[in-house]
Design an enzyme around this catalytic site. Sequence first.
Site, PDB file in Angstrom:
ATOM      1  CE  LYS A 123     -29.366 -34.953  94.529  1.00 39.52           C
ATOM      2  NZ  LYS A 123     -30.448 -35.969  94.526  1.00 39.52           N
ATOM      3  NE  ARG A 162     -29.473 -44.293  93.710  1.00 40.49           N
ATOM      4  CZ  ARG A 162     -29.164 -43.093  94.181  1.00 40.49           C
ATOM      5  NH1 ARG A 162     -29.794 -42.605  95.223  1.00 40.49           N
ATOM      6  NH2 ARG A 162     -28.209 -42.402  93.624  1.00 40.49           N
TER       7      ARG A 162
HETATM    8  P1  ADP Z   1     -28.944 -38.787  92.568  1.00 42.50           P
HETATM    9  O1  ADP Z   1     -27.548 -38.358  92.300  1.00 42.50           O
HETATM   10  O2  ADP Z   1     -29.954 -37.695  92.345  1.00 42.50           O
HETATM   11  O3  ADP Z   1     -29.131 -39.438  93.917  1.00 42.50           O
HETATM   12  P2  ADP Z   1     -28.439 -40.641  90.380  1.00 42.50           P
HETATM   13  O4  ADP Z   1     -28.035 -39.700  89.331  1.00 42.50           O
HETATM   14  O5  ADP Z   1     -27.376 -41.430  91.049  1.00 42.50           O
HETATM   15  O6  ADP Z   1     -29.347 -39.912  91.487  1.00 42.50           O
HETATM   16  O7  ADP Z   1     -29.526 -41.627  89.720  1.00 42.50           O
HETATM   17  C1  ADP Z   1     -29.685 -42.958  90.132  1.00 42.50           C
HETATM   18  C2  ADP Z   1     -29.814 -43.875  88.938  1.00 42.50           C
HETATM   19  O8  ADP Z   1     -31.057 -43.624  88.290  1.00 42.50           O
HETATM   20  C3  ADP Z   1     -28.763 -43.643  87.844  1.00 42.50           C
HETATM   21  O9  ADP Z   1     -27.720 -44.546  87.941  1.00 42.50           O
HETATM   22  C4  ADP Z   1     -29.474 -43.894  86.547  1.00 42.50           C
HETATM   23  O10 ADP Z   1     -29.349 -45.255  86.162  1.00 42.50           O
HETATM   24  C5  ADP Z   1     -30.894 -43.639  86.878  1.00 42.50           C
HETATM   25  N1  ADP Z   1     -31.333 -42.345  86.352  1.00 42.50           N
HETATM   26  C6  ADP Z   1     -31.465 -41.193  87.066  1.00 42.50           C
HETATM   27  N2  ADP Z   1     -31.935 -40.213  86.304  1.00 42.50           N
HETATM   28  C7  ADP Z   1     -32.119 -40.740  85.078  1.00 42.50           C
HETATM   29  C8  ADP Z   1     -32.610 -40.213  83.839  1.00 42.50           C
HETATM   30  N3  ADP Z   1     -33.033 -38.942  83.745  1.00 42.50           N
HETATM   31  N4  ADP Z   1     -32.652 -41.038  82.779  1.00 42.50           N
HETATM   32  C9  ADP Z   1     -32.245 -42.312  82.872  1.00 42.50           C
HETATM   33  N5  ADP Z   1     -31.798 -42.869  84.011  1.00 42.50           N
HETATM   34  C10 ADP Z   1     -31.727 -42.106  85.101  1.00 42.50           C
END
Ligand code: ADP
Length: 334
Positions: A64, A217
């Site tokens: 997200k 993550r």
């Molecule tokens: P959320 O906000 O949904 O909790 P994040 O966006 O912080 O999750 O994602 C966590 C980590 O996972 C990011 O720092 C990134 O490195 C990795 N990540 C998440 N989604 C992707 C994606 N679609 N492609 C590559 N890496 C991703």
Amino acid sequence: ETIISGTTEPDDRKRDAALRPKLLREVIGQKKVAQRLGIAVNASRKTKEPLGHILFDGPPGLGKTTFATVLPNELGTSIQMTSGPALSKQADLLPYLTNLEEGSILFIDEIHRMPRVVEEFIYPAMEDFRIDLVLGDGVNARTISMNLKRFTLIGATTRSGMLSSPMRDRFKMQEHLDFYTINELAEIVRVNARKLDTKISEEAALELARRSRGTPRIANSRLSWVRNFAISEADGSISMEIARRALDMAEVDSEGLDKQDRRYLETLIDVFGGGPTGVEAMAATMNIPSDTLSDEVEPFLLREQYIVRTPRGRLATQKGFLVVGRKQSTDGSS
Ligand code: ADP
């Protein structure tokens, strides 16, 4: 020790920022979401209109924040980041609103935890780029309207069901992020290993992917552990054997479940005979908030069909029984 593996610990936060894709085309998986966002970005570039407000929902660690931070790069604009719990009163939101630039992005994580008064304060900002401030009180109170720069609100939530419908309706796009396939996670592992200057074999990347609970993550945190293990115990490159030894040592199980998942299944089976059981009873027995269970633990167990949802509550499936080494009684008695 991270108990809920999807939540963000300080170390995770640093790693997340370093490994986060910068542009839409670097985002792996979630193809349809990425395509729709690409269209919205193109349209916004051509019309010079700000992007419509966007809501992302889905379990923790699925991207997200990643999507939210990619968009300003695509649009060549800035982003301010805050979260629902940090906005306890209207005044907390004011600095963000007054710092907006034309077309810039305001990201509110955990937007479902924003109190109602702040929510209502933000409606005119979202609709008409205007806020109504009440100055003074009692008979001297008066309301002044203040115009804002036209901006894009991006909200993220683990539970869109907890957002009020007036709030939800004000988002032009609502995108749900789902768990990743093994191949998508393996790709994320390969790309991030390269960023970390680490060699990893094809099968080791797949092994990490299988053991990452469908969540980027978690894949990143597994990769970082396995990489340290490879540096400490071998020549720094990650073979299948190194990956297995490292993951076993971290007690990451081979089905990709974490301790919390197992505890959930064991409680459902050993205490409630496999269910059906309401989430509140599970939460009370496990001594964990029921929100945590329904937002962070159950989605993966449901998607992998270790449990199913029934009108009378959660029920462990045969697969659920087997994965924690329990036998399902066939006649209902145990
Ligand atoms: P959320 O906000 O949904 O909790 P994040 O966006 O912080 O999750 O994602 C966590 C980590 O996972 C990011 O720092 C990134 O490195 C990795 N990540 C998440 N989604 C992707 C994606 N679609 N492609 C590559 N890496 C991703």
